[in-house]
Scaffold this motif. Structure first.
Motif, PDB file in Angstrom:
ATOM      1  N   ASP A 104      49.176  59.988  46.288  1.00 14.36           N
ATOM      2  CA  ASP A 104      48.164  60.531  47.075  1.00 14.36           C
ATOM      3  C   ASP A 104      47.703  59.933  47.732  1.00 14.36           C
ATOM      4  OD1 ASP A 104      50.092  63.290  46.209  1.00 14.36           O
ATOM      5  OD2 ASP A 104      48.782  62.919  44.606  1.00 14.36           O
ATOM      6  N   TYR A 105      46.820  58.882  47.947  1.00 14.44           N
ATOM      7  CA  TYR A 105      46.154  58.803  48.685  1.00 14.44           C
ATOM      8  C   TYR A 105      45.468  57.002  48.581  1.00 14.44           C
ATOM      9  CZ  TYR A 105      44.196  63.330  49.723  1.00 14.44           C
ATOM     10  OH  TYR A 105      43.569  64.440  50.739  1.00 14.44           O
ATOM     11  N   VAL A 106      45.160  55.987  49.020  1.00 11.79           N
ATOM     12  CA  VAL A 106      45.471  54.815  49.054  1.00 11.79           C
ATOM     13  C   VAL A 106      43.947  54.649  49.965  1.00 11.79           C
ATOM     14  CG1 VAL A 106      45.815  52.177  49.040  1.00 11.79           C
ATOM     15  CG2 VAL A 106      47.326  54.003  49.004  1.00 11.79           C
ATOM     16  N   PHE A 107      42.492  53.856  48.893  1.00 11.54           N
ATOM     17  CA  PHE A 107      41.494  54.060  49.173  1.00 11.54           C
ATOM     18  C   PHE A 107      40.731  52.491  49.612  1.00 11.54           C
ATOM     19  CE2 PHE A 107      40.737  58.571  47.985  1.00 11.54           C
ATOM     20  CZ  PHE A 107      40.498  59.568  48.846  1.00 11.54           C
ATOM     21  N   LYS A 108      40.822  52.005  50.380  1.00 13.90           N
ATOM     22  CA  LYS A 108      39.951  50.546  50.360  1.00 13.90           C
ATOM     23  C   LYS A 108      38.409  49.913  50.341  1.00 13.90           C
ATOM     24  CE  LYS A 108      39.630  46.027  53.057  1.00 13.90           C
ATOM     25  NZ  LYS A 108      40.294  45.134  54.499  1.00 13.90           N
ATOM     26  N   VAL A 109      38.246  49.447  49.167  1.00 15.17           N
ATOM     27  CA  VAL A 109      37.013  49.380  48.847  1.00 15.17           C
ATOM     28  C   VAL A 109      36.555  48.301  48.505  1.00 15.17           C
ATOM     29  CG1 VAL A 109      35.135  49.759  46.699  1.00 15.17           C
ATOM     30  CG2 VAL A 109      36.750  51.758  47.427  1.00 15.17           C
ATOM     31  N   VAL A 110      35.859  47.253  48.878  1.00 15.11           N
ATOM     32  CA  VAL A 110      34.642  46.176  49.243  1.00 15.11           C
ATOM     33  C   VAL A 110      33.700  45.927  48.034  1.00 15.11           C
ATOM     34  CG1 VAL A 110      35.719  45.684  51.445  1.00 15.11           C
ATOM     35  CG2 VAL A 110      33.449  46.353  51.008  1.00 15.11           C
ATOM     36  N   LEU A 111      33.853  44.994  47.592  1.00 15.83           N
ATOM     37  CA  LEU A 111      32.446  44.513  46.578  1.00 15.83           C
ATOM     38  C   LEU A 111      31.710  43.463  47.819  1.00 15.83           C
ATOM     39  CD1 LEU A 111      34.560  43.719  43.487  1.00 15.83           C
ATOM     40  CD2 LEU A 111      32.770  45.798  43.495  1.00 15.83           C
ATOM     41  N   ILE A 112      30.791  43.109  47.628  1.00 14.56           N
ATOM     42  CA  ILE A 112      30.152  42.881  48.355  1.00 14.56           C
ATOM     43  C   ILE A 112      28.363  42.266  47.644  1.00 14.56           C
ATOM     44  CG2 ILE A 112      30.921  43.402  50.482  1.00 14.56           C
ATOM     45  CD1 ILE A 112      28.421  44.188  51.439  1.00 14.56           C
ATOM     46  N   GLY A 113      27.960  41.282  48.145  1.00 13.14           N
ATOM     47  CA  GLY A 113      26.899  40.589  47.678  1.00 13.14           C
ATOM     48  C   GLY A 113      26.838  38.903  47.815  1.00 13.14           C
ATOM     49  N   ASP A 114      25.156  38.556  47.304  1.00 13.10           N
ATOM     50  CA  ASP A 114      25.382  37.181  46.762  1.00 13.10           C
ATOM     51  C   ASP A 114      26.317  36.824  45.923  1.00 13.10           C
ATOM     52  OD1 ASP A 114      23.038  37.467  48.938  1.00 13.10           O
ATOM     53  OD2 ASP A 114      21.574  36.603  46.946  1.00 13.10           O
ATOM     54  N   SER A 115      26.259  35.341  46.038  1.00 14.93           N
ATOM     55  CA  SER A 115      27.291  34.705  45.136  1.00 14.93           C
ATOM     56  C   SER A 115      26.797  35.318  43.466  1.00 14.93           C
ATOM     57  CB  SER A 115      27.730  32.912  45.486  1.00 14.93           C
ATOM     58  OG  SER A 115      28.494  32.801  44.875  1.00 14.93           O
ATOM     59  N   ALA A 116      28.009  34.816  42.444  1.00 17.91           N
ATOM     60  CA  ALA A 116      27.076  34.814  41.219  1.00 17.91           C
ATOM     61  C   ALA A 116      26.335  35.811  40.266  1.00 17.91           C
ATOM     62  CB  ALA A 116      26.251  33.096  40.772  1.00 17.91           C
ATOM     63  N   VAL A 117      26.400  37.509  41.413  1.00 15.55           N
ATOM     64  CA  VAL A 117      25.724  38.374  40.822  1.00 15.55           C
ATOM     65  C   VAL A 117      26.672  39.275  39.699  1.00 15.55           C
ATOM     66  CG1 VAL A 117      23.573  38.755  42.482  1.00 15.55           C
ATOM     67  CG2 VAL A 117      27.168  39.887  42.615  1.00 15.55           C
ATOM     68  N   GLY A 118      27.618  38.928  40.020  1.00 15.56           N
ATOM     69  CA  GLY A 118      29.070  39.836  39.354  1.00 15.56           C
ATOM     70  C   GLY A 118      30.583  40.501  39.568  1.00 15.56           C
ATOM     71  N   LYS A 119      30.371  39.842  40.999  1.00 16.78           N
ATOM     72  CA  LYS A 119      31.148  41.341  41.254  1.00 16.78           C
ATOM     73  C   LYS A 119      32.922  40.666  40.861  1.00 16.78           C
ATOM     74  CE  LYS A 119      30.356  38.903  45.560  1.00 16.78           C
ATOM     75  NZ  LYS A 119      29.735  38.480  45.217  1.00 16.78           N
ATOM     76  N   SER A 120      33.151  39.544  40.869  1.00 15.34           N
ATOM     77  CA  SER A 120      34.200  39.748  39.974  1.00 15.34           C
ATOM     78  C   SER A 120      34.421  40.417  39.093  1.00 15.34           C
ATOM     79  CB  SER A 120      35.139  38.374  40.378  1.00 15.34           C
ATOM     80  OG  SER A 120      34.536  37.726  41.961  1.00 15.34           O
ATOM     81  N   GLN A 121      33.612  40.134  38.086  1.00 14.82           N
ATOM     82  CA  GLN A 121      32.994  40.828  36.497  1.00 14.82           C
ATOM     83  C   GLN A 121      33.549  41.925  36.848  1.00 14.82           C
ATOM     84  OE1 GLN A 121      33.562  38.401  34.227  1.00 14.82           O
ATOM     85  NE2 GLN A 121      32.961  37.085  34.460  1.00 14.82           N
ATOM     86  N   ILE A 122      32.741  42.530  38.158  1.00 13.89           N
ATOM     87  CA  ILE A 122      32.617  44.656  37.658  1.00 13.89           C
ATOM     88  C   ILE A 122      34.395  44.541  37.935  1.00 13.89           C
ATOM     89  CG2 ILE A 122      31.937  46.149  39.163  1.00 13.89           C
ATOM     90  CD1 ILE A 122      28.846  45.132  39.453  1.00 13.89           C
ATOM     91  N   LEU A 123      35.057  44.408  38.396  1.00 15.21           N
ATOM     92  CA  LEU A 123      35.989  44.588  39.455  1.00 15.21           C
ATOM     93  C   LEU A 123      37.825  43.882  38.347  1.00 15.21           C
ATOM     94  CD1 LEU A 123      38.675  45.140  41.047  1.00 15.21           C
ATOM     95  CD2 LEU A 123      38.147  42.745  42.602  1.00 15.21           C
ATOM     96  N   SER A 124      37.034  42.790  37.365  1.00 19.54           N
ATOM     97  CA  SER A 124      37.649  42.782  36.131  1.00 19.54           C
ATOM     98  C   SER A 124      37.605  44.210  35.289  1.00 19.54           C
ATOM     99  CB  SER A 124      37.930  41.904  35.468  1.00 19.54           C
ATOM    100  OG  SER A 124      37.218  41.200  35.039  1.00 19.54           O
ATOM    101  N   ARG A 125      36.568  44.234  35.090  1.00 19.37           N
ATOM    102  CA  ARG A 125      36.557  45.411  34.153  1.00 19.37           C
ATOM    103  C   ARG A 125      36.742  46.761  34.204  1.00 19.37           C
ATOM    104  NH1 ARG A 125      35.087  45.370  29.270  1.00 19.37           N
ATOM    105  NH2 ARG A 125      33.588  43.974  29.078  1.00 19.37           N
ATOM    106  N   PHE A 126      36.492  47.295  35.698  1.00 16.62           N
ATOM    107  CA  PHE A 126      37.182  48.908  36.385  1.00 16.62           C
ATOM    108  C   PHE A 126      38.820  48.321  36.445  1.00 16.62           C
ATOM    109  CE2 PHE A 126      38.440  51.260  39.725  1.00 16.62           C
ATOM    110  CZ  PHE A 126      38.001  52.634  39.036  1.00 16.62           C
ATOM    111  N   ALA A 127      39.415  47.046  36.817  1.00 14.32           N
ATOM    112  CA  ALA A 127      40.694  47.538  37.290  1.00 14.32           C
ATOM    113  C   ALA A 127      41.148  46.730  35.955  1.00 14.32           C
ATOM    114  CB  ALA A 127      41.141  46.806  38.122  1.00 14.32           C
TER     115      ALA A 127
END
Length: 219
Positions: free
Chosen positions: A8-31
């Protein structure tokens, strides 16, 4: 697993912040519900998707993981375009990453839509004994700037689901309200975009409220 391809919907969400704060880990945990201690720094931009159900509608979250290193910021600024949600992540054990949050927020607001839904995320709350950023400091900043706020642990899966679902649900409310206003303005009685068969997915409704863990809730 629901194999129904209707989105029904596609929402684009961006992860931002300094390097090594865990953005990629948060994404892989959710996805993918994965966490890797060997995670390498993101080069440029990557994205993953996950489909969730919000108020009986199928919502595909397209989540962009932007590299935090300075040299990629000119590249990643283009990726703010079309984003309706953002997770601004810092590391609770590194004060500097929190001190840089206002700069990231300014960049986000310069490039993104005015109505973008922003969640301030203090990651690595499993390392509370190494905490350098008091929860109150972040909560106060989020309140002042009108942001949602949660502390998470990608490693322990604490609040990651809740953070994303809070943002996606808020986006959904905004988009639904816009759709309703648009259809009322047309005055043609055509509410097709908001109608449809309601499919209740057991347990889905509770996701935004029941997954907070006691170590780092924003309540």
């Amino acid at each position: 697993m629901d194999m129904n391809p209707k989105i029904d919907y596609v929402f684009k969400v961006v992860l931002i912040g300094d390097s090594a704060v865990g953005k990629s880990q948060i994404l892989s945990r959710f996805a993918r519900d994965e966490f890797s201690l060997d995670s390498k720094a993101t080069i440029g931009v990557e994205f993953q998707t996950r489909t969730v159900v919000i108020e009986h509608k199928s919502v595909k979250a397209q989540i962009w993981d932007t590299a935090g290193q300075e040299r990629y910021r000119a590249v990643t600024s283009a990726y703010y375009r079309g984003a309706v949600g953002a997770m601004l992540v810092y590391d609770i054990t590194k004060r500097q990453t929190f001190d840089h949050v206002p700069r990231w927020l300014e960049e986000l607001r310069n490039h993104a839509d005015n109505n973008i839904v922003i969640m301030l995320v203090g990651n690595k709350c499993d390392l509370d004994n190494l905490r350098a950023v008091p929860t109150e400091d972040a909560k106060e900043f989020a309140q002042k700037e009108g942001l949602f706020f949660l502390e998470t642990s990608a490693m322990e899966a604490t609040n990651v689901e809740t953070a994303f679902l809070t943002v996606l649900t808020e986006i959904f409310k905004i988009v639904s309200k816009k759709s309703l206003i648009a259809s009322q303005d047309q005055g043609n009685g055509n509410h097709a975009s908001l109608s449809g068969t309601s499919i209740v997915v057991p347990g889905q409704e509770q996701d935004t409220t029941t997954k907070k863990k006691s170590c780092c809730t924003s309540a």
